[in-house]
Write an enzyme that holds these catalytic residues in place. Structure first.
Site, PDB file in Angstrom:
ATOM      1  CB  CYS B  17      -0.880   0.006   1.243  1.00  0.00           C
ATOM      2  SG  CYS B  17       0.117  -0.119   2.731  1.00  0.00           S
ATOM      3  CB  CYS B  20       4.574  -0.148   1.590  1.00  0.00           C
ATOM      4  SG  CYS B  20       3.411  -1.342   2.219  1.00  0.00           S
ATOM      5  CG  ASP B 432      13.207 -42.732  17.745  1.00  0.00           C
ATOM      6  OD1 ASP B 432      13.677 -43.219  18.776  1.00  0.00           O
ATOM      7  OD2 ASP B 432      12.276 -41.914  17.722  1.00  0.00           O
ATOM      8  CG  ASP B 631      10.486 -37.250  15.497  1.00  0.00           C
ATOM      9  OD1 ASP B 631      11.652 -36.837  15.676  1.00  0.00           O
ATOM     10  OD2 ASP B 631       9.658 -37.354  16.408  1.00  0.00           O
ATOM     11  CG  ASP B 635      14.750 -38.533  16.436  1.00  0.00           C
ATOM     12  OD1 ASP B 635      14.587 -37.530  15.720  1.00  0.00           O
ATOM     13  OD2 ASP B 635      14.121 -39.594  16.300  1.00  0.00           O
TER      14      ASP B 635
END
Lengths: 117, 743
Positions: B17, B20, B432, B631, B635
């Site tokens: 706008c 800005c 895991d 994941d 871990d």
């Protein structure tokens, strides 16, 4: 006689070739914030010195039509860019470690160097 | 006016706008040395006049400081621009190939001993050959000079230098013979030109370059496909109306409507409606995923049959697709350690070949058969032409490009070439357990009623008690109860007995639910049910006992369910010769039971989360190259410690770049696929390097004439040109064959 001349000239040419390609002095350009590298028959300047832990912008401008130079690779920074002819392409690096890093074309025939201090 | 002032115009991203504009202008003017700054919202550009002390970085920082992005010097070519440039280059190359090979063939016809007699007389005329060869040498072959001259100015040389020197020697000698035949004959050499060598070699090398360029385009196909996946527009709901807007204008928080068969434009969360979504283009999984309110959707995936409204959560460079593209591009720009040797050799290669060519001339001139000048010249040209540094340069990067591209298409994101190379050497894969081999959500697996109690009654009492419990297994009981339409009651005098279970009164009966210790405390005899309990525990399940009015009423077994793909994945890894281990915090009996079910022989049980890293170090000390699959969140230290960290996300909810290899695929078999892909890519690289090095090591000495003293074999420069043209093409083609590999 001609054989002697050819032999002497031949070995002189071999030595001359070695001196021409391997005997050139490394000219380093100290970079503060940004540097323009002309890509024509290699990288000019070929060796740049940049500060550690600071963003440096490298602006490549390819003026050489040779397609070997159409891509620039800064593999240590995982950067590969297509360089259109006569158009500036900028990359930014922020090296975290001191050392020497390679600038090369995609086929690895042309080389430049980034020294991080 | 101050002559030291400079004016720069650059693009600014992120403006919405007029305010800005003001913010940006103020920020830019604050930079010391900036005399004026004007920002245009319509063109999204800023024009700044500043003194020489102002750097581009200072302006960038000023723009970034107020939340926008300066695009200074970022005239990065678009895909289209690059494509057009390459197409134009290919077209020009094709014309040069056709013309030079046509002319080369005509000259060859007029000069080759066996064919010469069948050719028209004018083709046998040296001057005609000379005139025909000129355009080939200086028009078609101009690119060789064009590339060599700037290189020589920088005291470097490349393949073009070799071709330029080689063909110039052949052309120059032939021109001299044509123009001054008497001088040549006076030296005892037959005045025979070799325009066929110069022209055919140029034609063949350009032909090789043409095929190489076409094949190289294929190596970046995967990334182009990924870029092509992005949607162009989004149907944004504004003030109750659907409006199609360009994808670049979609903002975070926009509500977007997606209809059946449409592409989902950006990442977000479903607010209303349900559907199934084909996510295969991102995850590689072919089965569509059901989506409902609250589920995340990913941009570039395809909505199948339902309609839904969703809220944009990630746009632009933050979307999953953009991140994948960035990761693949980065990987393709990285260098594999195996390339180091090729790098060193290629940096010395061309000058050494030039020196060998000169040496060839000297040796043949001094010791060669008669006419020695001719042999010396032809063999020198052959050495210059046959050497192929390009094959060495292309051997590794082309295979990396294809390998990482195939990976991305299968939901395997490889962070860099180094990771790809190490994955090839993996000897042990440590999984895991919770959340990786299992779903990470305990589930009721068995309900065993005792005496007159029914399954539903058991579940009713257990659910009623667990409603007030915060134990991790309570959720599993409540979910099962809900699934079986059980309506739990509030328990009176509820009490949680730490390490034992829970107790309370339901329908005026005393109910206890917990482990063996709780039953012992209550004085309830497990008796003949003990065998059933042990059998369930042997299966890796946690067994809870329910008593009503001091009598054992039933057993409920809870277990974390093993992922369907786990067993197959472990089999696939074993087939690749990889040892599989499981790491878990579970007790040894449960861990051993799960491992047995999956066929895992090595179990690292009772390992606290913070100790996983130490276990990985132990394995590495045994000299094994270890990959850790987890994941990527819980871990992370173990993934970082392993030689290769493989992060496995649940579908598209994965943190990209969390590990060396990220799998955006629920299928555990992808772990084996990733290792298999790495092995196949490395095999291709090794074959390419073997071919590229072998080619030069064998054929350069042949071109120098080492076989001549023994077998009278010399390499015609035309064959040298043919071999050279084929060598690069064969390396790129071999890399492209990776696309056919089944992973």
């Amino acid at each position: 006689m001609d054989k002697i001349i050819v032999t002497i000239a031949g070995f002189a040419a071999i030595l001359g070739t070695a001196w021409f390609f391997f005997g050139k002095k490394e000219e380093k350009v100290q970079v503060k914030d940004s540097v323009d590298i002309k890509v024509s028959g290699g990288y000019v300047p070929e060796t740049i010195v940049v500060p550690k832990n600071k963003t440096t912008r490298i602006n490549f401008l390819r003026t050489d039509k040779n397609s070997c130079l159409e891509e620039v690779v800064l593999s240590d920074f995982k950067i590969k860019k297509f360089l259109p002819l006569n158009k500036k392409v900028s990359v930014e690096i922020k090296p975290e470690n001191k050392g020497e890093y390679d600038i090369s074309c995609a086929m690895n025939m042309y080389h430049g160097k980034i020294i991080v201090k | 006016m101050n002559n030291n002032l400079k004016t720069i115009t650059f693009g600014v991203k992120g403006m919405h706008c007029a305010s800005c504009v003001n913010v940006l202008e103020r920020s830019l003017k604050k930079v010391e040395g900036v005399t004026s700054a004007t920002v245009n919202l319509a063109t999204e550009k800023a024009t700044v006049t500043h003194s020489a002390t102002v750097t581009e970085n200072m302006l960038s920082d000023a723009v970034a400081g107020v939340g926008y992005k300066a695009m200074i010097g970022k005239e990065v070519p678009t895909e289209d621009e690059e494509k057009k440039a390459k197409q134009k280059e290919l077209r020009a190359l094709r014309i040069k190939v056709v013309v030079s090979l046509f002319i080369g063939t005509l000259i060859f016809w007029g000069t080759f001993p066996g064919l010469m007699s069948t050719s028209p007389m004018f083709l046998q005329n040296f001057f005609v050959q000379f005139l025909l060869a000129i355009p080939v040498q200086f028009w078609a072959g101009f690119s060789f000079y064009q590339a060599s001259i700037p290189a020589l100015r920088n005291r470097t040389a490349n393949m073009d230098t070799l071709v330029a020197i080689g063909t110039t020697v052949a052309f120059g000698f032939s021109a001299f013979v044509t123009l001054f035949p008497n001088i040549v004959e006076s030296m005892g050499v037959e005045a025979m030109p070799y325009f066929d060598v110069a022209t055919v070699v140029i034609g063949l090398i350009l032909l090789g370059r043409y095929f190489e360029a076409k094949a190289k385009a294929g190596t970046s196909e995967a990334i182009k496909k990924l870029i092509g996946l992005a949607a162009k527009t989004a149907r944004v709901v504004k003030n109750g109306k659907d409006t199609d807007v360009p994808i670049e204008e979609v903002q975070i928080g926009d509500i977007i409507r997606v209809r059946p068969g449409e592409k989902i434009p950006v990442d977000g969360v479903i607010l209303e409606g349900e559907s199934s979504v084909d996510e295969s283009m991102i995850t590689g999984e072919s089965i569509p995923v059901d989506k409902a309110k609250g589920d995340t959707v990913v941009g570039a995936t395809i909505n199948k049959n339902g309609s839904f409204l969703y809220k944009a959560m990630k746009v632009g460079q933050d979307t999953m697709l953009s991140q994948i593209i960035k990761l693949v591009e980065n990987a393709q720009a990285s260098k594999a350690p195996i390339q180091r040797l090729a790098d060193i050799i290629s940096s010395y290669f061309v000058p050494i070949v030039i020196m060998l060519a000169i040496l060839t001339f000297v040796i043949w001139y001094n010791f060669g058969a008669s006419p020695s000048l001719l042999f010396a010249l032809l063999n020198t040209v052959a050495v210059l032409i046959i050497a192929c540094p390009c094959a060495m340069g292309l051997a590794t990067p082309t295979a990396i490009m294809v390998g990482t591209g195939i990976g991305a298409q299968h939901g395997i994101l490889i962070r860099d070439a180094k990771g790809l190379e190490i994955a090839n050497r993996v000897k042990t894969v440590v999984f895991d357990k919770t959340g990786t081999l299992t779903l990470g959500k305990p589930k009721v697996t068995d309900i065993i009623p005792i005496g007159s109690f029914s399954n539903k009654e058991i579940l009713f009492f257990a659910s009623s008690l667990e409603k007030g419990s915060e134990h991790s297994l309570a959720e599993a009981i409540l979910i099962e109860g809900e699934a079986q339409n059980i309506k739990p009651q509030k328990a009176e005098k509820f009490k949680a007995v730490a390490g034992h279970g829970v107790e309370g009164y339901i329908k005026k009966q005393k109910v206890s639910f917990g482990n063996r210790k709780l039953m012992e405390k209550e004085g309830i005899k497990v008796g003949e049910e003990n065998q059933k309990i042990e059998a369930l525990e042997e299966e890796g399940k946690t067994v809870m006992m329910l008593s009503v009015d001091k009598k054992l009423a039933g057993l409920i077994a809870v277990a974390d369910v093993v992922k369907e793909s786990a067993k197959n994945a472990i089999e696939e890894l074993s087939k690749l010769g990889v040892e599989v281990a499981m790491i878990t915090g579970d007790n040894k009996r449960t861990a051993a039971a799960i491992a047995k079910k999956l066929g895992i022989k090595k179990v690292l049980a009772e390992v606290l989360p913070e100790e996983k890293e130490k276990e990985i170090i132990k394995l590495k000390k045994e000299g094994k190259v270890v990959a850790m699959v987890g994941d990527g969140i819980n871990d992370a230290p173990a993934l970082a410690t392993a030689d290769i960290g493989i992060a496995m996300g649940s579908g598209t909810d994965v943190a990209i770049e969390a590990a060396d290899i990220t799998l955006i695929n629920k299928d555990l078999k992808t772990v084996a696929s990733a290792i298999d892909l790495s092995k196949k890519t490395m095999r291709t690289i090794k074959l390419n390097l073997f071919w590229a090095f072998g080619y030069n090591i064998v054929l350069i000495p042949v071109a120098m004439g080492v076989l001549y003293p023994f077998f009278n074999i010399l390499l015609n420069p035309i064959f040298a040109g043919l071999a050279m043209a084929l060598s690069s093409v064969s390396v790129v083609t071999n890399s492209l064959l990776l696309k056919r590999a089944k992973i």
